[in-house]
Design an enzyme around this catalytic site. Structure first.
Site, short mmCIF file in Angstrom:
data_model
loop_
_atom_site.label_atom_id
_atom_site.label_comp_id
_atom_site.label_asym_id
_atom_site.label_seq_id
_atom_site.Cartn_x
_atom_site.Cartn_y
_atom_site.Cartn_z
N LYS A 45 -48.03 -50.35 -12.45
CA LYS A 45 -47.72 -49.20 -12.70
C LYS A 45 -48.53 -48.43 -13.73
CE LYS A 45 -44.30 -50.89 -15.77
NZ LYS A 45 -42.91 -51.13 -16.13
N ARG A 102 -30.06 -49.75 -18.55
CA ARG A 102 -30.93 -48.87 -18.27
C ARG A 102 -30.58 -48.61 -16.63
NH1 ARG A 102 -37.14 -49.81 -19.52
NH2 ARG A 102 -36.99 -50.89 -17.66
N TYR A 141 -59.51 -33.67 -41.55
CA TYR A 141 -58.42 -33.06 -41.42
C TYR A 141 -57.46 -33.64 -42.88
CZ TYR A 141 -59.55 -30.50 -37.34
OH TYR A 141 -60.00 -29.70 -36.24
N MET A 160 -59.11 -34.63 -32.50
CA MET A 160 -58.83 -34.79 -31.07
C MET A 160 -60.09 -35.17 -30.48
SD MET A 160 -58.76 -31.26 -28.65
CE MET A 160 -57.10 -30.65 -29.53
C1 LIG Z 1 -43.06 -52.70 -16.71
C2 LIG Z 1 -42.07 -53.72 -15.95
C3 LIG Z 1 -42.65 -55.12 -15.59
C4 LIG Z 1 -43.58 -55.46 -16.36
O1 LIG Z 1 -43.56 -55.90 -17.83
P1 LIG Z 1 -44.63 -56.69 -18.84
O2 LIG Z 1 -43.80 -56.46 -20.02
O3 LIG Z 1 -45.69 -55.59 -18.77
O4 LIG Z 1 -44.89 -57.73 -18.24
C5 LIG Z 1 -41.74 -55.96 -14.95
N1 LIG Z 1 -40.59 -55.45 -14.27
C6 LIG Z 1 -40.25 -54.25 -14.59
C7 LIG Z 1 -38.92 -53.66 -13.60
C8 LIG Z 1 -41.01 -53.09 -15.21
O5 LIG Z 1 -40.55 -51.95 -15.35
#
Ligand SMILES: *Cc1c(COP(=O)(O)O)cnc(C)c1O
Length: 356
Positions: free
Chosen positions: A34, A129, A254, A302
């Site tokens: 992802k 969650r 800055y 930036m």
């Molecule tokens: C992002 C995610 C993972 C992977 O987590 P890592 O800590 O990067 O290994 C696994 N399961 C779910 C549901 C996630 O959202």
């Protein structure tokens, strides 16, 4: 040619996948790609990880991009989908869906297409969650079993909230709740993210879901991926675009945050918060210039940062590394008051991704 590049080492990616398989020899691997594969490039990463048993993404579009690139493995949508249009799309591409909410259950029940989904029912074992609470799980499971478009398979997963903390009792509690909820069903299960795979043997069930560890990075505080037997995958590289003299007493950048306490030389590098380098990065953070290390001077702008090169050689055009095998991203993240996940995901569009 772009000055700032994220160089991705596909050999290291594959080596990390092999290492994680060794840690969980009885498990299949759902490689989590992802968020543009944590900044490493969704498609090139999936192509490099062709040995993975499946890929997991957060959003429908990410799955579609993988299919468009010819990725044939199973693809799991970790947040599932909402609405009939998305269900139809998911069916069309053969995505596996996480089901975590009664609204999704109802939409699946109404779905009349011929496609038979592989569904991952999510149990909320304490994260609060996504997912069905353990006492709601049996009813949700029964509804899936009896829906019109019979699922090809129903599986169960949960997500760990504190697997990176070896002294927390929560992980063992979550695993126990999950096992209790799924015992006797005889269905495939998945618990472990990276920290789960690396630190919690009981979390290594039928499927593991590593993300960060695939990229060679440690999910644990004050430890690097290398210390865990992983190989860092990304190097964030740029170049020196100016070197200037700064007389004692003058300041740089800055807010004049950095002041020359002696007659100094400062290198200006093409890397800023528009590239994903956090503005919270503190002065003194090490930066590699050629084979030398020098401290960040003042605030991240930036498009630029300044580095105090009074004590090291530096010339316009010199290659610099902001993180990479010799400068762990875990340590850079700590100097920015954040975690390596955030730094990797924040690498911006302006950075050229170069897969080697
Ligand atoms: C992002 C995610 C993972 C992977 O987590 P890592 O800590 O990067 O290994 C696994 N399961 C779910 C549901 C996630 O959202």
């Amino acid at each position: 040619m772009r000055l700032i590049r994220a160089v991705v080492d596909t050999r290291a990616l594959r080596a990390n996948l092999a290492t994680l398989r060794q840690r969980a020899p009885g498990s299949r691997v759902m490689a989590v790609v992802k968020a543009n594969a944590y900044g490493h490039g969704l498609v090139p990463t999936a192509v490099a990880l062709s040995d993975a048993d499946a890929f997991a993404v957060a959003r429908l579009e990410e799955g579609i991009a993988l299919r468009a690139a010819g990725i044939r493995q199973p693809i799991v949508l970790l947040e599932g989908v909402f609405g009939y249009d998305q269900l139809r799309e998911a069916a069309h591409h053969g995505f596996q869906l996480v089901v975590h909410d009664p609204v999704q259950l109802a939409q699946l029940e109404e779905f009349a297409g011929p496609h038979r989904f592989v569904l991952w029912l999510k149990i909320d074992t304490g994260m609060n969650r996504l997912g069905f609470r353990p006492d709601e799980f049996p009813a949700a499971y029964a509804r899936l079993q009896h829906m019109r478009a019979t699922p090809l398979e129903i599986r169960a997963l949960t997500h760990l909230a504190r697997a990176d903390e070896s002294d927390s009792t929560m992980t063992a509690e979550q695993i126990a709740r999950f096992r209790q909820a799924t015992a006797r069903l005889g269905i495939a299960t998945s618990i472990a993210n990276s920290a789960g795979v690396l630190a919690w043997p009981d979390a290594r069930t039928d499927w593991i879901r590593p993300g960060l560890a695939l990229y060679g990075v440690s999910p644990f505080e004050r430890r690097t991926g290398e210390e865990l037997g992983l190989q860092p995958v990304m190097s964030l590289e740029t170049r020196v675009i100016a070197v200037r003299r700064v007389p004692r007493g003058e300041s740089v950048g800055y807010g004049s945050l950095w002041k020359a306490e002696r007659d100094s030389r400062v290198a200006i590098l093409a890397a800023g918060y528009a590239d994903g380098l956090p503005r919270s990065l503190e002065g003194g953070t090490p930066v590699r210039i050629g084979s030398h290390v020098a401290p960040l001077a003042g605030r991240v702008s930036m498009d630029m940062i300044a580095v105090d090169v009074t004590d090291v050689p530096a010339a316009v055009g010199d290659a610099c590394t902001l993180w990479g095998p010799e400068l762990p991203v875990e340590q850079v993240a700590e100097r920015a008051g954040t975690i390596p996940y955030e730094l990797l995901c924040a690498v911006s569009q302006r950075v050229l991704l170069e897969t080697r």
